[in-house]
Design a protein around this motif. Structure first.
Motif, PDB file in Angstrom:
ATOM      1  N   SER A  15     -11.005  -0.263  -7.080  1.00  0.00           N
ATOM      2  CA  SER A  15     -11.891  -0.045  -5.934  1.00  0.00           C
ATOM      3  C   SER A  15     -11.580  -1.022  -4.811  1.00  0.00           C
ATOM      4  O   SER A  15     -10.871  -2.000  -5.019  1.00  0.00           O
ATOM      5  N   GLY A  16     -12.124  -0.743  -3.611  1.00  0.00           N
ATOM      6  CA  GLY A  16     -12.036  -1.650  -2.462  1.00  0.00           C
ATOM      7  C   GLY A  16     -10.615  -1.901  -1.987  1.00  0.00           C
ATOM      8  O   GLY A  16      -9.732  -1.040  -2.095  1.00  0.00           O
ATOM      9  N   ALA A  17     -10.415  -3.128  -1.437  1.00  0.00           N
ATOM     10  CA  ALA A  17      -9.117  -3.476  -0.864  1.00  0.00           C
ATOM     11  C   ALA A  17      -8.018  -3.415  -1.918  1.00  0.00           C
ATOM     12  O   ALA A  17      -6.871  -3.065  -1.614  1.00  0.00           O
ATOM     13  N   GLY A  18      -8.345  -3.749  -3.182  1.00  0.00           N
ATOM     14  CA  GLY A  18      -7.348  -3.702  -4.247  1.00  0.00           C
ATOM     15  C   GLY A  18      -6.814  -2.295  -4.438  1.00  0.00           C
ATOM     16  O   GLY A  18      -5.614  -2.088  -4.587  1.00  0.00           O
ATOM     17  N   LYS A  19      -7.713  -1.292  -4.394  1.00  0.00           N
ATOM     18  CA  LYS A  19      -7.269   0.099  -4.566  1.00  0.00           C
ATOM     19  C   LYS A  19      -6.434   0.542  -3.376  1.00  0.00           C
ATOM     20  O   LYS A  19      -5.387   1.160  -3.527  1.00  0.00           O
ATOM     21  N   GLU A  20      -6.924   0.186  -2.160  1.00  0.00           N
ATOM     22  CA  GLU A  20      -6.166   0.547  -0.945  1.00  0.00           C
ATOM     23  C   GLU A  20      -4.746  -0.011  -1.020  1.00  0.00           C
ATOM     24  O   GLU A  20      -3.770   0.651  -0.684  1.00  0.00           O
ATOM     25  N   ALA A  21      -4.666  -1.279  -1.468  1.00  0.00           N
ATOM     26  CA  ALA A  21      -3.357  -1.925  -1.545  1.00  0.00           C
ATOM     27  C   ALA A  21      -2.471  -1.225  -2.572  1.00  0.00           C
ATOM     28  O   ALA A  21      -1.296  -0.949  -2.302  1.00  0.00           O
ATOM     29  N   ALA A  22      -3.050  -0.922  -3.748  1.00  0.00           N
ATOM     30  CA  ALA A  22      -2.256  -0.270  -4.783  1.00  0.00           C
ATOM     31  C   ALA A  22      -1.761   1.095  -4.294  1.00  0.00           C
ATOM     32  O   ALA A  22      -0.628   1.491  -4.573  1.00  0.00           O
ATOM     33  N   ASP A  23      -2.613   1.815  -3.516  1.00  0.00           N
ATOM     34  CA  ASP A  23      -2.177   3.096  -2.960  1.00  0.00           C
ATOM     35  C   ASP A  23      -1.041   2.895  -1.948  1.00  0.00           C
ATOM     36  O   ASP A  23      -0.084   3.671  -1.900  1.00  0.00           O
ATOM     37  N   LEU A  24      -1.179   1.843  -1.113  1.00  0.00           N
ATOM     38  CA  LEU A  24      -0.127   1.566  -0.119  1.00  0.00           C
ATOM     39  C   LEU A  24       1.196   1.234  -0.821  1.00  0.00           C
ATOM     40  O   LEU A  24       2.270   1.626  -0.367  1.00  0.00           O
ATOM     41  N   LEU A  25       1.088   0.510  -1.948  1.00  0.00           N
ATOM     42  CA  LEU A  25       2.295   0.158  -2.693  1.00  0.00           C
ATOM     43  C   LEU A  25       3.005   1.432  -3.151  1.00  0.00           C
ATOM     44  O   LEU A  25       4.221   1.569  -3.038  1.00  0.00           O
ATOM     45  N   ALA A  26       2.193   2.380  -3.632  1.00  0.00           N
ATOM     46  CA  ALA A  26       2.786   3.622  -4.122  1.00  0.00           C
ATOM     47  C   ALA A  26       3.411   4.424  -2.988  1.00  0.00           C
ATOM     48  O   ALA A  26       4.475   5.021  -3.141  1.00  0.00           O
ATOM     49  N   SER A  27       2.760   4.409  -1.786  1.00  0.00           N
ATOM     50  CA  SER A  27       3.253   5.273  -0.706  1.00  0.00           C
ATOM     51  C   SER A  27       4.310   4.591   0.168  1.00  0.00           C
ATOM     52  O   SER A  27       5.137   5.269   0.771  1.00  0.00           O
ATOM     53  N   SER A  28       4.289   3.263   0.264  1.00  0.00           N
ATOM     54  CA  SER A  28       5.187   2.637   1.250  1.00  0.00           C
ATOM     55  C   SER A  28       5.897   1.401   0.713  1.00  0.00           C
ATOM     56  O   SER A  28       6.498   0.659   1.484  1.00  0.00           O
ATOM     57  N   GLY A  29       5.844   1.156  -0.609  1.00  0.00           N
ATOM     58  CA  GLY A  29       6.443  -0.071  -1.160  1.00  0.00           C
ATOM     59  C   GLY A  29       7.955  -0.093  -1.099  1.00  0.00           C
ATOM     60  O   GLY A  29       8.617   0.881  -1.434  1.00  0.00           O
ATOM     61  N   LYS A  30       8.512  -1.198  -0.644  1.00  0.00           N
ATOM     62  CA  LYS A  30       9.976  -1.378  -0.586  1.00  0.00           C
ATOM     63  C   LYS A  30      10.299  -2.725  -1.225  1.00  0.00           C
ATOM     64  O   LYS A  30       9.526  -3.674  -1.102  1.00  0.00           O
ATOM     65  N   PRO A  31      11.471  -2.817  -1.859  1.00  0.00           N
ATOM     66  CA  PRO A  31      11.820  -4.107  -2.486  1.00  0.00           C
ATOM     67  C   PRO A  31      12.102  -5.190  -1.445  1.00  0.00           C
ATOM     68  O   PRO A  31      12.539  -4.900  -0.341  1.00  0.00           O
ATOM     69  N   GLN A  32      11.837  -6.441  -1.838  1.00  0.00           N
ATOM     70  CA  GLN A  32      12.024  -7.567  -0.921  1.00  0.00           C
ATOM     71  C   GLN A  32      13.451  -7.697  -0.422  1.00  0.00           C
ATOM     72  O   GLN A  32      13.692  -8.105   0.691  1.00  0.00           O
ATOM     73  N   SER A  33      14.401  -7.442  -1.305  1.00  0.00           N
ATOM     74  CA  SER A  33      15.796  -7.616  -0.905  1.00  0.00           C
ATOM     75  C   SER A  33      16.634  -6.727  -1.805  1.00  0.00           C
ATOM     76  O   SER A  33      16.129  -6.142  -2.750  1.00  0.00           O
ATOM     77  N   ALA A  34      17.914  -6.630  -1.488  1.00  0.00           N
ATOM     78  CA  ALA A  34      18.796  -5.789  -2.290  1.00  0.00           C
ATOM     79  C   ALA A  34      19.567  -6.651  -3.278  1.00  0.00           C
ATOM     80  O   ALA A  34      19.828  -7.820  -3.013  1.00  0.00           O
ATOM     81  N   MET A  35      19.912  -6.059  -4.408  1.00  0.00           N
ATOM     82  CA  MET A  35      20.630  -6.807  -5.437  1.00  0.00           C
ATOM     83  C   MET A  35      21.919  -7.435  -4.903  1.00  0.00           C
ATOM     84  O   MET A  35      22.242  -8.574  -5.188  1.00  0.00           O
ATOM     85  N   LEU A  36      22.666  -6.683  -4.078  1.00  0.00           N
ATOM     86  CA  LEU A  36      23.960  -7.198  -3.611  1.00  0.00           C
ATOM     87  C   LEU A  36      23.817  -8.109  -2.393  1.00  0.00           C
ATOM     88  O   LEU A  36      24.804  -8.497  -1.786  1.00  0.00           O
ATOM     89  N   TRP A  37      22.588  -8.402  -2.022  1.00  0.00           N
ATOM     90  CA  TRP A  37      22.318  -9.286  -0.883  1.00  0.00           C
ATOM     91  C   TRP A  37      22.407 -10.717  -1.406  1.00  0.00           C
ATOM     92  O   TRP A  37      21.431 -11.243  -1.930  1.00  0.00           O
ATOM     93  N   SER A  38      23.562 -11.334  -1.297  1.00  0.00           N
ATOM     94  CA  SER A  38      23.783 -12.639  -1.931  1.00  0.00           C
ATOM     95  C   SER A  38      23.123 -13.765  -1.136  1.00  0.00           C
ATOM     96  O   SER A  38      22.614 -13.548  -0.039  1.00  0.00           O
ATOM     97  N   GLY A  39      23.139 -14.951  -1.694  1.00  0.00           N
ATOM     98  CA  GLY A  39      22.575 -16.114  -1.008  1.00  0.00           C
ATOM     99  C   GLY A  39      23.224 -16.332   0.348  1.00  0.00           C
ATOM    100  O   GLY A  39      22.553 -16.650   1.334  1.00  0.00           O
ATOM    101  N   LYS A  40      24.536 -16.139   0.406  1.00  0.00           N
ATOM    102  CA  LYS A  40      25.251 -16.357   1.662  1.00  0.00           C
ATOM    103  C   LYS A  40      24.823 -15.327   2.712  1.00  0.00           C
ATOM    104  O   LYS A  40      24.626 -15.653   3.884  1.00  0.00           O
ATOM    105  N   ALA A  41      24.657 -14.061   2.259  1.00  0.00           N
ATOM    106  CA  ALA A  41      24.200 -13.014   3.175  1.00  0.00           C
ATOM    107  C   ALA A  41      22.794 -13.349   3.673  1.00  0.00           C
ATOM    108  O   ALA A  41      22.487 -13.182   4.856  1.00  0.00           O
ATOM    109  N   GLY A  42      21.956 -13.863   2.753  1.00  0.00           N
ATOM    110  CA  GLY A  42      20.586 -14.222   3.122  1.00  0.00           C
ATOM    111  C   GLY A  42      20.557 -15.307   4.186  1.00  0.00           C
ATOM    112  O   GLY A  42      19.798 -15.222   5.161  1.00  0.00           O
ATOM    113  N   THR A  43      21.404 -16.330   4.022  1.00  0.00           N
ATOM    114  CA  THR A  43      21.452 -17.412   5.013  1.00  0.00           C
ATOM    115  C   THR A  43      21.904 -16.875   6.367  1.00  0.00           C
ATOM    116  O   THR A  43      21.312 -17.191   7.405  1.00  0.00           O
TER     117      THR A  43
END
Lengths: 320, 456
Positions: B376-404
């Motif tokens: 319920s509440g903000a927790g439910k809204e957030a969980a729904d948003l995760l399902a509809s618009s969630g994207k991973p923080q970074s890509a596996m092949l995005w190395s430390g050097k690429a990140g810098t």
């Protein structure tokens, strides 16, 4: 071991050959005691300083990514890669800029403090101690105070409270690169920390100057400035050279206050990033020990060349 | 208990924590000395099941490392889970300097047998053989139960390298009363966001907080996703271009407008700036929800980061602390068995770990209905948003050097107003050389340096 308990030491061997054990132990067991006291530190030095230095050199010629026991040699490619890396070259520029700010300012201010403290007739010891006290503070602690209390972007920080009196809004001292106020934050932290130490060095130098020179200049009717310019400053030359060299090397080692003031969770901004901070990110965050070690070797060569040049310049000066 | 880009988490003690030159040298010297010693100790050939160096009758030992979770009770819970494992004596290490402590420890024999890392092991850890393949712990049924996007993020080269422990998400929160007062609605596209942030700014109160550095290191990913693009394409090419460049430019516009909050004691991962009223909107994590509710009651709402325009989409970011097994574990089979016991079989522990101490989403679909905080509440809204618009923080092949390189580019765009397209042209060869090296197993060094050198 029989030689050890065979009797009193023989300070004057009378032609008799001493046993090998006896000679190894030395006169009055001096060798034994030497190694008893020096040995443990020597082992520490070898394991934690000498071996890592040579290991680092070894790494710099290998592809050492995510491992410190690499197998693939790559010649000088880590070195060429580092020298071509615009971020590394930028970090060297940052060092030059930092040195250009911090070396002359620290030199001038600590000399001024030393002259003022040496002239004062009241509470000299008190002032000497007070100015020296910050030297005992940790760079990390000072950096955190500078970042969180004095120069935080919060309206309640000391710097912003002062600015409010001049009718200015709160500003982010550390985060905004234009204008580069972060240099004020970093330089003032380092000045506070190290002024007292160099002041003490200058005070020691000032005490070595013969009072007769000052008497002579007084008789000649020199002004205070003339006395400083023609007596004090030239007489302080050996101290000046030592202080300059120390300041320069310290500037090269810029790390603590930079990382703790400017470092972020996700990395470090691409401005005011000195060489050691950059190498820290390459070696320990990206885990590229080969490139990191190559960068460290390049930095060592640069420091050595600068130190040699300064020593040479100093000798040339002496001859004149 | 946040996770963060690329692959790590923003506990206050991490990169910005106290760190001195002396410690750097000590760490470097320790690593080098360890390397010197371990060179003579390789290779490790201890067969599974025999590593119990303990006296006969005693259980074999396993060491498990966690970063210091902020929520009270978490440490006691993981120690309790460890005690519940009957085949080994598991020693839990709790590190407040995890980001700095773990990578060097993995190079030595004194590191952990089992450890957690944000979004699974980094590509650098996999490439250098520091972690082992955990694919055989997963049945097809189990694979289908785990959140697909999260499981994809810990999969590389067809192998699963970690078991996701829980899912964290990052999204936008806004103060309803402040928006109403300024006559602003929650923005639905990036232009509205620029206008809203400006309208909500007045004196020391700013419209939006996306990190102390103006979002330079945090918002790159969300912005490129919101432009409908991605970090990397499947064939290892840079996945974003002109549309993202335009979105990056809009972040600079907000920075130049003075609409962004900067210089806070705690960064975007803390609710403090938002609850203290220093900003009207903030990009922050699900883990702050209990504190926000306590401070603001009902006077706040949640939203995804708005779409950047044509072809774009709203976005929320997820990250998942995941359990990995070190290749230097004294008994790899036993370590894998422990991971299976805790993060696959012990579902009660997984639900408790995700929901009893803080605000997180369990990593398995079958466990989400058991998480009361998300019903319920903000927790439910957030969980729904995760399902509809969630994207991973970074890509596996995005190395430390690429990140810098990406962070450097973003900082120059946001703070210096540098041309985003020129920045992308410089970034492309570095990122693609790293990705190509990861895919072929070759070294990225020489190619990247050559192209970066000519580009710079």
């Amino acid at each position: 071991m029989s030689a050890v308990v065979a009797g009193p030491p023989a300070p004057h061997p009378t032609g008799r050959r001493m046993s090998v054990g006896r000679r190894l132990l030395g006169d009055q067991n001096r060798n034994l005691w030497f190694w008893t006291f020096v040995g443990p530190f020597m082992v520490g030095l070898v394991v934690f300083v000498i071996v890592p230095i040579f290991w680092s050199l070894y790494l710099s010629f290998h592809e050492a990514k995510g491992t410190v026991s690499p197998t693939k040699a790559v010649g000088f490619s880590n070195y060429t890669e580092m020298l071509r890396d615009p971020a590394f070259r930028d970090s060297l520029k940052t060092f030059v800029l930092f040195a250009a700010i911090i070396v002359p300012v620290t030199f001038a201010l600590s000399l001024l403090l030393a002259v003022l403290v040496s002239r004062t007739r009241v509470m000299q010891t008190f002032f000497r101690s007070v100015f020296f006290l910050p030297t005992a503070c940790s760079y990390v602690v000072a950096s955190l105070i500078w970042r969180s209390s004095l120069f935080s972007g919060n309206p309640s920080s000391l710097a912003n409270t002062v600015m409010r009196h001049f009718g200015e809004n709160a500003r982010a001292w550390i985060e905004r690169p234009h204008p580069p106020w972060y240099w004020l934050v970093i330089s003032s932290a380092r000045l506070w920390l190290q002024l007292g130490f160099y002041m003490i060095l200058f005070l020691a130098g000032l005490q070595r100057i013969s009072p007769t020179l000052y008497e002579a200049s007084a008789i000649d009717g020199c002004s205070a400035w003339q006395t400083f310019r023609h007596v004090t400053f030239p007489q302080l030359r050996p101290t000046n050279v030592a202080v300059l060299l120390l300041l320069l090397i310290n500037a090269f080692q810029a790390f603590d206050e930079f990382l703790n003031i400017l470092g972020k969770q996700n990395g470090y901004p691409p401005y005011a990033r000195p060489p050691l901070v950059y190498l820290y990110y390459v070696a320990l965050k990206e885990q590229n020990f080969g490139r990191g070690s190559a960068g460290a070797a390049i930095l060592t060569v640069i420091i050595a060349v600068v130190a040699l040049l300064m020593a040479r310049f100093n000798r040339g000066d002496e001859r004149r | 208990m946040p996770t963060n880009t690329p692959d790590q988490h923003p506990e206050p003690s991490a990169a910005s924590g106290p760190f001195s030159r002396r410690r750097l040298f000590a760490l470097g010297a320790g690593v080098a000395a360890a390397g010197a010693l371990s060179a003579y100790a390789r290779p490790r050939t201890t067969p599974p099941g025999t590593a119990a160096a303990a006296p006969s009758g005693d259980l074999p030992k396993l060491s498990q490392w966690y970063h210091a979770y902020g929520e009270e009770g978490t440490k006691d819970a993981v120690e309790r889970y460890a005690k519940g494992y009957t085949k080994a004596a598991v020693e839990v290490t709790w590190s407040s300097d995890y980001d700095n402590a773990l990578p060097p420890a993995l190079l030595t024999d004194t590191g952990p047998d089992v450890f957690e890392w944000g979004n699974g092991p980094s590509i650098d850890m996999i490439r250098s053989g520091q972690v082992v393949d955990l694919t055989d712990l997963f049945t097809d049924e189990l694979k289908a139960d785990f959140n697909k996007a999260v499981l994809d993020r810990v999969t590389y080269d067809g192998k699963i390298w970690a078991v996701p422990q829980l899912v964290d998400m990052i999204l936008l929160v806004y103060r309803k009363s402040m928006l109403d007062k300024a006559g602003v609605k929650p923005p639905t596209n990036l232009d509205e966001m620029v206008a809203a942030a400006k309208a909500l700014t007045s004196g020391d109160v700013k419209g939006l907080f996306v990190g102390n550095d103006g979002g330079a290191t945090e918002m790159g990913g969300p912005l490129l996703y919101s432009a409908g693009e991605t970090f990397l394409t499947a064939d290892g090419k840079l996945g974003f271009g002109d549309k993202s460049a335009e979105a990056f430019g809009k972040l600079h516009q907000m920075y130049a407008d003075g609409s962004l909050l900067e210089g806070q004691d705690k960064d975007w991962w803390s609710e403090e700036a938002f609850t203290s009223g220093a900003c009207a909107m903030q990009w922050t994590g699900l883990w702050t929800f209990p504190a926000i509710s306590k401070a603001l009651g009902d006077d706040w709402g949640v939203a995804a980061w708005p779409s950047a325009g044509d072809g774009g989409a709203p976005v929320t970011i997820f990250g998942a602390f995941s359990s990995c097994v070190s290749a230097k574990a004294k008994d790899v089979a036993l370590a894998k068995d422990f991971v299976k016991y805790l993060w696959i079989d012990n579902t009660d522990a997984q639900v408790e770990f995700a929901t009893a101490f803080g605000f997180h989403v369990p990593s398995r679909a079958s466990l989400v209905p058991k998480a009361k905080t998300l019903q319920s509440g903000a927790g439910k809204e957030a969980a729904d948003l995760l399902a509809s618009s969630g994207k991973p923080q970074s890509a596996m092949l995005w190395s430390g050097k690429a990140g810098t390189a990406f962070n450097d580019m973003m900082t120059k765009i946001v703070k210096d107003g540098a041309d985003p397209k020129a920045g992308l042209a410089e970034l492309k060869p570095i990122v693609e050389a790293e990705a190509s090296a990861a895919m072929t197993g070759a070294t990225a060094g020489t190619t990247a340096a050559t192209t970066a050198g000519t580009g710079g």
